[in-house]
Motif scaffolding. Structure first.
Motif, PDB file in Angstrom:
ATOM      1  N   TYR A  58      31.728  69.474   2.677  1.00  0.00           N
ATOM      2  CA  TYR A  58      30.765  68.487   2.175  1.00  0.00           C
ATOM      3  C   TYR A  58      31.324  67.065   2.149  1.00  0.00           C
ATOM      4  CZ  TYR A  58      26.751  66.814  -0.490  1.00  0.00           C
ATOM      5  OH  TYR A  58      25.615  66.152  -0.888  1.00  0.00           O
ATOM      6  N   PHE A  59      32.649  66.919   2.187  1.00  0.00           N
ATOM      7  CA  PHE A  59      33.232  65.579   2.227  1.00  0.00           C
ATOM      8  C   PHE A  59      32.721  64.788   3.433  1.00  0.00           C
ATOM      9  CE2 PHE A  59      36.483  67.415  -0.613  1.00  0.00           C
ATOM     10  CZ  PHE A  59      36.582  66.404  -1.553  1.00  0.00           C
ATOM     11  N   LEU A  60      32.514  65.476   4.558  1.00  0.00           N
ATOM     12  CA  LEU A  60      32.016  64.759   5.737  1.00  0.00           C
ATOM     13  C   LEU A  60      30.610  64.241   5.490  1.00  0.00           C
ATOM     14  CD1 LEU A  60      32.512  63.841   8.679  1.00  0.00           C
ATOM     15  CD2 LEU A  60      31.254  65.883   9.389  1.00  0.00           C
ATOM     16  N   TYR A  61      29.764  65.051   4.853  1.00  0.00           N
ATOM     17  CA  TYR A  61      28.402  64.585   4.568  1.00  0.00           C
ATOM     18  C   TYR A  61      28.440  63.384   3.629  1.00  0.00           C
ATOM     19  CZ  TYR A  61      23.470  64.394   3.536  1.00  0.00           C
ATOM     20  OH  TYR A  61      22.178  63.947   3.420  1.00  0.00           O
ATOM     21  N   LEU A  62      29.306  63.419   2.641  1.00  0.00           N
ATOM     22  CA  LEU A  62      29.421  62.272   1.725  1.00  0.00           C
ATOM     23  C   LEU A  62      29.837  61.016   2.477  1.00  0.00           C
ATOM     24  CD1 LEU A  62      31.096  63.965  -1.366  1.00  0.00           C
ATOM     25  CD2 LEU A  62      28.762  63.077  -1.210  1.00  0.00           C
ATOM     26  N   TRP A  63      30.625  61.185   3.533  1.00  0.00           N
ATOM     27  CA  TRP A  63      31.096  60.054   4.330  1.00  0.00           C
ATOM     28  C   TRP A  63      29.982  59.465   5.194  1.00  0.00           C
ATOM     29  CZ3 TRP A  63      34.081  56.164   5.402  1.00  0.00           C
ATOM     30  CH2 TRP A  63      34.297  55.729   6.712  1.00  0.00           C
ATOM     31  N   CYS A  64      29.145  60.313   5.792  1.00  0.00           N
ATOM     32  CA  CYS A  64      28.194  59.773   6.773  1.00  0.00           C
ATOM     33  C   CYS A  64      26.814  60.412   6.756  1.00  0.00           C
ATOM     34  CB  CYS A  64      28.789  59.868   8.182  1.00  0.00           C
ATOM     35  SG  CYS A  64      29.180  61.546   8.721  1.00  0.00           S
ATOM     36  N   GLY A  65      26.490  61.196   5.735  1.00  0.00           N
ATOM     37  CA  GLY A  65      25.165  61.794   5.649  1.00  0.00           C
ATOM     38  C   GLY A  65      24.132  60.800   5.142  1.00  0.00           C
ATOM     39  N   LYS A  66      22.914  60.865   5.677  1.00  0.00           N
ATOM     40  CA  LYS A  66      21.943  59.806   5.386  1.00  0.00           C
ATOM     41  C   LYS A  66      21.480  59.788   3.931  1.00  0.00           C
ATOM     42  CE  LYS A  66      17.994  62.485   7.187  1.00  0.00           C
ATOM     43  NZ  LYS A  66      16.940  62.510   8.225  1.00  0.00           N
ATOM     44  N   ASP A  67      21.562  60.916   3.221  1.00  0.00           N
ATOM     45  CA  ASP A  67      21.189  60.931   1.807  1.00  0.00           C
ATOM     46  C   ASP A  67      22.406  60.924   0.890  1.00  0.00           C
ATOM     47  OD1 ASP A  67      18.421  60.811   2.032  1.00  0.00           O
ATOM     48  OD2 ASP A  67      18.237  62.972   2.343  1.00  0.00           O
ATOM     49  N   SER A  68      23.563  60.652   1.464  1.00  0.00           N
ATOM     50  CA  SER A  68      24.758  60.524   0.624  1.00  0.00           C
ATOM     51  C   SER A  68      24.688  59.225  -0.169  1.00  0.00           C
ATOM     52  CB  SER A  68      26.022  60.504   1.493  1.00  0.00           C
ATOM     53  OG  SER A  68      27.129  60.031   0.731  1.00  0.00           O
ATOM     54  N   PRO A  69      24.892  59.271  -1.493  1.00  0.00           N
ATOM     55  CA  PRO A  69      24.887  58.030  -2.285  1.00  0.00           C
ATOM     56  C   PRO A  69      26.049  57.107  -1.946  1.00  0.00           C
ATOM     57  CG  PRO A  69      25.516  59.909  -3.647  1.00  0.00           C
ATOM     58  CD  PRO A  69      25.059  60.470  -2.335  1.00  0.00           C
ATOM     59  N   LEU A  70      27.032  57.614  -1.193  1.00  0.00           N
ATOM     60  CA  LEU A  70      28.164  56.782  -0.790  1.00  0.00           C
ATOM     61  C   LEU A  70      27.962  56.156   0.589  1.00  0.00           C
ATOM     62  CD1 LEU A  70      31.105  59.045  -1.988  1.00  0.00           C
ATOM     63  CD2 LEU A  70      30.212  56.992  -3.081  1.00  0.00           C
ATOM     64  N   PHE A  71      26.877  56.517   1.273  1.00  0.00           N
ATOM     65  CA  PHE A  71      26.631  55.973   2.615  1.00  0.00           C
ATOM     66  C   PHE A  71      25.311  55.218   2.651  1.00  0.00           C
ATOM     67  CE2 PHE A  71      25.299  56.781   7.165  1.00  0.00           C
ATOM     68  CZ  PHE A  71      26.135  55.809   7.700  1.00  0.00           C
ATOM     69  N   GLY A  72      24.203  55.958   2.510  1.00  0.00           N
ATOM     70  CA  GLY A  72      22.905  55.308   2.367  1.00  0.00           C
ATOM     71  C   GLY A  72      22.380  54.627   3.616  1.00  0.00           C
ATOM     72  N   LYS A  73      22.640  55.216   4.789  1.00  0.00           N
ATOM     73  CA  LYS A  73      22.092  54.699   6.041  1.00  0.00           C
ATOM     74  C   LYS A  73      21.536  55.861   6.858  1.00  0.00           C
ATOM     75  CE  LYS A  73      25.341  50.800   6.414  1.00  0.00           C
ATOM     76  NZ  LYS A  73      26.369  50.170   7.273  1.00  0.00           N
ATOM     77  N   SER A  74      20.786  55.528   7.900  1.00  0.00           N
ATOM     78  CA  SER A  74      20.142  56.562   8.714  1.00  0.00           C
ATOM     79  C   SER A  74      21.145  57.351   9.545  1.00  0.00           C
ATOM     80  CB  SER A  74      19.109  55.921   9.643  1.00  0.00           C
ATOM     81  OG  SER A  74      19.738  54.956  10.496  1.00  0.00           O
ATOM     82  N   LYS A  75      22.227  56.714   9.946  1.00  0.00           N
ATOM     83  CA  LYS A  75      23.245  57.372  10.761  1.00  0.00           C
ATOM     84  C   LYS A  75      24.498  56.504  10.755  1.00  0.00           C
ATOM     85  CE  LYS A  75      21.952  55.064  15.099  1.00  0.00           C
ATOM     86  NZ  LYS A  75      21.519  55.212  16.499  1.00  0.00           N
TER      87      LYS A  75
END
Length: 662
Positions: free
Chosen positions: A474-491
């Motif tokens: 899940y660390f990868l999703y937190l880094w670049c997932g679109k619904d991650s509160p730490l990323f917050g972008k489409s891609k």
């Protein structure tokens, strides 16, 4: 006593009576706590997005974002010259280094010692004035504790004590202790100038000194961190997520910054260098040239070429591993990031969103068109060695444990909601529900809290192995997932930026939080959801640099939200026009400090240069805030209420006073 003492009260009060066994001791503590409530609020210092720039970070920490300079100006006004005030500030920031320079040129060093110690005592007295004597005493170095206490609480204006104070300073000088004393009292000033340091994420990446920053934090008196996306990336690498390991190494190579990896954490990159030279020996790797000014950095052509080849080698492995994780977790909705499957390797093109683009190059010797995300045997061997290197780095694991001990996804301090990047929102500004690894959906405060628990579970030995593997993924999703509160972008358009010239493919659509955050009603909705109350409440976060040169304002939503991306990273300076912001919250209100780029600590010591900044008053209180106005004050009032119950129990014979000897 209006309410009777319950059985639960009695159990707690009996325990409390061990600490305060008599009416006199309980009464004394109530008096002490009531007095503390009336002290001025301690100063809070907010930093974000430090990105490994250790020297700039260290300087901002030493000068407290100009807070010490402000104190010096208030104390001395026109009593001493501007050059003397500047020298005094530099001495406070860098005492040992400045002392060496002064002793080389000062003709009457004893006279200088006399004047300077008097000045430092005045500054120390000022920064200590908002604390109890007990707290100040605990901040003092043992070897000079008694002397500093005496100097702080005696004034030369008192005729009867003038000779006494002078004798203390004379003796400090005559015993050869002046240098050590000056260094000690300067460190006390650093300690007392800031009561609490808040780091709103992103210690890691870009700059060369992230490990030095965390070394500094290991001994810092009081601090917290709200993890940023770059911190999470390193935490994932430490936990063993191979895609995170690749990203960490790729970013280090991109900015020609291997110091943190190699010198800081002892990560062995020789296997990567060997693999890159063998695999990409005939490839110029033009897309992967490091992002530096080669003349300034002094990188020779041979090193530049090696860095580019290593950069490409790890990037290709990263794209493969990210695609494998996305396939393993279809719930992430990241199938579009499996870009290697969209390439026409024969014609050197890629089709994205129904449109075909030509690649800038199509040299992929490790990719099989039939199974493009499979690692070759050599790549698998390399990743095993890199993962092992991260796993056995004792210092990296110690530093990540420190981030876990002091950190979380969000925090609430004194009616201020702190987080690094965003809170997922729907288009209408409602909090968005996001499914986590259990499949259950969360939003707002529950979302950030549960993510924090997932992060901690990845490092706990008693976590179920299957669950732990999912947490690490899940660390990868937190880094670049679109619904991650730490990323917050489409891609995250990493591949596109390397291999496609068309700017349209590089665009990363911002999440609704970044679109709507200037709306006061939306900020109020978020603050309500997190239970932040009060008429003066704020959201404070970083993550996105503020583009001052295009007119962007860091204060948004009618003052409800403040963006303090530190902008420490030199990579951002041309883009933003400044070196970012820090925030100071003292007893009179908020001050936002806009910084110019820092040159070096050497310049600061030799020439007395400071980080030049513009202070913007964000919000001033109608009255000077006291401890009673803070979260600490609320805790103290509860303690007072408990002690008053204990007094009632003593006086009515419900609990007997005890002899402390027994």
């Amino acid at each position: 006593m209006k309410t009777p003492i319950t059985q639960d009260d009695l159990r707690y009060l009996t325990l409390l009576s061990h600490s305060f066994p008599t009416i006199a001791e309980a009464s004394t503590e109530i008096i002490n706590l009531q007095a503390i409530l009336n002290l001025p609020k301690g100063t809070e210092h907010f930093l974000a997005d430090i990105h490994g720039e250790f020297e700039a970070f260290q300087h901002v920490l030493k000068n407290a974002s100009g807070n010490i300079k402000r104190k010096v100006n208030e104390i001395f006004g026109n009593q001493i010259r501007e050059t003397e005030k500047k020298d005094l500030c530099t001495l406070i920031y860098y005492p040992r280094e400045k002392l060496e320079l002064i002793k080389e040129k000062e003709e009457d060093i004893n006279d200088w010692y006399h004047i300077t110690i008097h000045h430092l005592v005045k500054v120390c007295r000022e920064v200590s004035s908002k604390y109890t004597r007990s707290k100040v005493r605990k901040s003092l170095p043992p070897e000079f504790s008694y002397i500093i206490q005496e100097l702080l609480h005696e004034h030369t204006e008192d005729v009867d004590k003038t000779a006494y104070v002078s004798a203390i300073i004379d003796t400090i000088i005559s015993t050869g202790s002046a240098d050590d004393f000056i260094v000690a009292i300067c460190h006390v000033i650093h300690r007392l100038a800031i009561d609490q340091l808040h780091i709103l994420g992103d210690i890691f990446d870009r700059g060369p000194g992230a490990h030095k920053i965390i070394d500094t934090m290991e001994s810092y008196h009081s601090w917290d961190i709200q993890w940023g996306n770059h911190d999470i990336l390193w935490m994932g690498a430490c936990a063993g997520n191979e895609a995170c390991i690749c990203n960490v190494i790729r970013l280090s190579l991109r900015y020609a910054n291997l110091a943190t990896l190699e010198e800081g954490y002892g990560i062995n990159l020789i296997p990567l260098a060997t693999f890159a030279l063998d695999t990409y020996s005939d490839d110029p790797c033009e897309e992967f040239q490091p992002h530096i000014l080669l003349e300034e950095e002094g990188m020779d052509l041979k090193t530049q070429h090696l860095t580019a080849r290593m950069h490409k080698a790890i990037a290709i492995i990263q794209f493969k591993l990210e695609a494998q994780l996305a396939a393993r977790h279809p719930e992430w909705d990241m199938a579009d990031r499996d870009v290697l499957h969209f390439i026409d390797y024969e014609h050197g093109t890629i089709t994205l969103d129904g449109k075909t683009y030509s690649l800038t190059s199509c040299q992929f010797p490790t990719i099989s068109p039939d199974d493009p995300t499979a690692l070759t045997e050599s790549e698998r061997t390399l990743m095993d060695r890199l993962r092992h290197s991260f796993a056995v780095s004792e210092k990296l694991h110690r530093h990540i444990r420190l981030l876990l001990q002091h950190g979380c996804m969000y925090a609430i301090y004194n009616n201020n909601l702190l987080f690094h990047a965003s809170v997922p929102l729907e288009a209408d500004g409602e909090l968005k529900e996001v499914a986590l690894i259990s499949g259950k959906k969360y939003k707002g405060m529950d979302l950030l809290h549960t993510i924090g628990m997932i992060i901690r579970a990845a490092f706990q030995n008693d976590t179920d192995p299957q669950e732990k593997a999912s947490c690490i993924d899940y660390f990868l999703y937190l880094w670049c997932g679109k619904d991650s509160p730490l990323f917050g972008k489409s891609k995250m358009a990493t591949f596109e930026r390397y291999f496609l010239k068309e700017k349209e493919t590089h665009k990363e659509e911002k999440g609704y939080y970044f679109i709507l955050r200037d709306n006061e009603a939306i900020c109020d909705r978020i603050l309500d959801a997190f239970g932040v109350s009060g008429s003066h409440r704020h959201i404070i976060n970083g993550h996105v640099p503020v583009h001052v040169k295009t007119g962007e304002n860091p204060i948004k939503a009618n003052g409800k939200l403040m963006v303090i991306d530190g902008g420490f990273s030199q990579a951002y300076h041309k883009e933003t026009g400044i070196a970012g912001y820090t925030l100071v919250y003292h007893s009179r209100g908020f001050e936002l400090v806009q910084h110019e780029p820092f040159t070096s600590s050497r310049d600061a010591i030799l020439r007395g240069t400071d980080i030049l900044g513009t202070t913007q008053i964000v919000e001033m209180s109608a009255h000077r805030m006291r401890v009673s106005d803070t979260d600490k004050g609320a805790e103290i009032r509860k303690q007072i209420a408990d002690l008053e119950k204990l007094l009632y129990a003593y006086r009515h014979g419900i609990i007997k006073e005890r002899d402390r000897k027994h």
